[in-house]
Scaffold this active site. Structure first.
Site, short mmCIF file in Angstrom:
data_model
loop_
_atom_site.label_atom_id
_atom_site.label_comp_id
_atom_site.label_asym_id
_atom_site.label_seq_id
_atom_site.Cartn_x
_atom_site.Cartn_y
_atom_site.Cartn_z
N LYS A 1 0.82 -1.12 0.08
CA LYS A 1 0.00 0.13 0.05
C LYS A 1 0.82 1.26 0.14
O LYS A 1 1.56 1.62 1.10
CB LYS A 1 -1.06 -0.10 1.21
CG LYS A 1 -2.45 0.86 1.04
CD LYS A 1 -2.14 2.25 0.97
CE LYS A 1 -1.79 2.96 2.05
NZ LYS A 1 -1.71 4.45 1.85
N GLU B 1 9.58 1.92 10.69
CA GLU B 1 10.78 2.93 10.76
C GLU B 1 9.99 4.19 10.76
O GLU B 1 9.36 4.52 9.66
CB GLU B 1 11.89 2.81 9.55
CG GLU B 1 13.20 3.59 9.37
CD GLU B 1 12.95 5.08 8.92
OE1 GLU B 1 12.49 5.89 9.55
OE2 GLU B 1 12.81 4.96 7.69
N CYS C 1 13.59 11.38 6.77
CA CYS C 1 13.24 11.20 7.95
C CYS C 1 14.58 11.05 8.92
O CYS C 1 14.23 11.55 10.25
CB CYS C 1 12.88 9.45 8.26
SG CYS C 1 13.89 8.50 7.32
N GLU D 1 9.15 16.44 14.67
CA GLU D 1 9.80 16.45 13.52
C GLU D 1 8.90 17.37 12.45
O GLU D 1 7.72 17.28 12.29
CB GLU D 1 9.66 14.94 13.01
CG GLU D 1 9.90 14.65 11.65
CD GLU D 1 9.96 13.20 11.20
OE1 GLU D 1 10.91 12.56 10.57
OE2 GLU D 1 8.94 12.68 11.41
#
Length: 493
Positions: free
Chosen positions: A188, A264, A299, A396
């Site tokens: 997906k 992750e 990331c 973040e």
């Protein structure tokens, strides 16, 4: 090719927007669709088939049938290796098409696609292809009359949910080891940028991959992603994305079949610049790249710049000057462009809100903050000077926004670096080997670079500590993580 060449090529590009199940493109069972938008122009590229729970059911059923009749895992290792290498060859043959699709879909500069992402995609597939016949079991020393073997076997049907910041590369970081291990997969991809993954599935079958082994369902996270995470026939789920969604997926796994969940997730990576570093100019260049590559949508972006107070003024001046040279916004189809737009309008609004919050918190904005005079979802490279408890230093942002935090001692730098819920990556810049070794041991991060940032190859496990996740991509460890260990004990005497 020139800018005009890419513009002409974009006008004739065929975009496949359906799901891929049982070796062929199919419409979503419910007939729904969603817009795939070019972030540099706001134009609709395609109406993409919107898979829902029933489409996930169909894709998993196809993968389960392929698993049960062993059409992929029964192949000799060298045969699977040949399919994987042919798949890489086809990706290479379609490099221009795939690069163009991703540039239009996500806004990544075409030069980055051709020079960074696609070569890494090819290295990943070929690396794991080479690993296939290198997996070894063991025969242990046992009592006379007994024989004990330790075997490594594939898991079964694996689900993968991948992000929009590196749509093709992050997908291949999962797909290549999943398939190399002998599993079947349902992917997906992120709804913001699904087009290259849709082509990857067809190229796998064209390379000789059996139908049903690699299935793809485009759709929204709360619908298709949730259904995949809850599905009782999916034995493992692999996810790269936000920490918030990662926590949801762990819950879904617990609600269903206790499937393994490999995560992750987020990062807020510190780069520590000690006063004795070798070359301030080189260090600044890597600091600039560490946060502004891919418009900060990385990331492990080095978004916290921990700079010794003696270096602070010179570092800021050089950082601003080099950013203006190295990162110029422009049309992503122009090979000269080095800074593309953010991937979507909602994400642009989020990043601009984070910048406004940094200003409201009292951080000193020394670069950026003004609008880019271009259509599309651009955000200029931005640098704040602040402290580590500010939201812009803790949360973040996932955009081209860095926070510089001064420090005075090594102990203070380590404390600042570890003062985060994340632990994906970190870097240390120093000429003192003893200091570097000491700081590597003290940093709470899954990847630590010394006198560099972002370097590595396929031998480097990639993943984090704390709320940055619980898994590793790349490296042979990733292949083994998609396998399970079987102990076989024979009484032969």
């Amino acid at each position: 090719m020139t800018h005009q060449d890419w513009l002409r090529k974009a006008q004739t590009l065929h975009i496949e927007s359906r799901l891929f199940i049982e070796g062929r493109y199919v419409d979503a069972l419910g007939g729904g669709s969603f817009d795939c938008i070019n972030p540099s122009t706001g134009a609709v590229l395609a109406r993409v088939a919107q898979g829902e729970a029933q489409d996930i059911d169909a894709a998993v059923a196809s993968a389960l049938a392929a698993w049960n009749d062993r059409r992929w895992r029964r192949l000799a290792p060298r045969e699977r290796m040949q399919v994987m290498n042919r798949w890489a060859d086809l990706v290479e043959q379609h490099a221009d098409e795939l690069a163009l699709l991703e540039t239009l879909d996500m806004g990544k500069p075409i030069s980055d696609m051709l020079n960074i992402d696609l070569p890494e995609v090819l290295r990943t597939i070929r690396y794991f292809a080479e690993c296939i016949d290198k997996v070894e079991g063991a025969v242990t020393h046992t009592a006379p009359g007994s024989l004990h073997m330790i075997l490594h076997e594939p898991l079964g049907v694996v689900g993968a949910i991948t992000p929009w910041n590196y749509p093709m590369l992050m997908a291949v970081w999962k797909l290549a080891p999943i398939l190399a291990a002998g599993n079947c997969v349902v992917l997906k991809p992120a709804e913001q940028a699904p087009l290259t993954c849709t082509r990857l599935a067809a190229l796998f079958v064209e390379a000789g991959g059996p139908a049903g082994v690699f299935n793809l369902v485009n759709g929204l996270g709360p619908e298709a992603g949730r259904a995949l995470a809850l599905h009782p026939d999916v034995i493992k789920l692999s996810f790269t994305g936000s920490t918030r969604v990662g926590k949801l997926l762990m819950g879904y796994a617990g609600q269903s079949n206790m499937k393994r969940v490999a995560l992750e997730t987020g990062g807020k990576s510190p780069q520590i610049f000690m006063p004795d570093l070798y070359d301030l100019d080189a260090a600044v260049d890597r600091a600039v790249g560490g946060i502004f590559d891919n418009a900060g949508q990385v990331c492990n972006a080095g978004s916290r710049l921990l700079v010794h107070r003696d270096l602070q003024d010179a570092f800021i001046a050089k950082f601003i000057a080099r950013t203006q040279v190295l990162y110029q916004p422009g049309d992503p189809l122009d090979p000269a462009t080095t800074l593309g737009p953010l991937a979507s309008q909602p994400h642009q609004r989020k990043v601009l809100a984070d910048i406004a919050r940094g200003q409201a918190e009292g951080a000193q904005m020394v670069m950026g903050g003004t609008q880019v005079a271009l259509p599309g979802t651009y955000v200029p490279p931005t640098l704040f000077v602040g402290h580590n408890r500010m939201a812009i230093a803790q949360e973040e942002i996932f955009g081209p926004v860095a926070t510089l935090i001064p420090f005075d001692t090594e102990a203070e730098a380590i404390a600042l670096a570890n003062d985060s819920v994340y632990g994906l990556a970190a870097a240390v810049w120093t000429r003192d080997l003893h200091q570097a070794h000491r700081m590597v041991g003290a940093l709470e991060a899954g990847v630590v670079w010394v006198n560099c940032f972002g370097d590595g190859d396929m031998t480097q496990p990639f993943g984090g500590y704390k709320q940055s996740g619980n898994s590793r991509d790349k490296h042979v460890d990733s292949l083994l993580s998609y396998m399970q260990t079987k102990s076989a004990w024979f009484q032969v005497g």
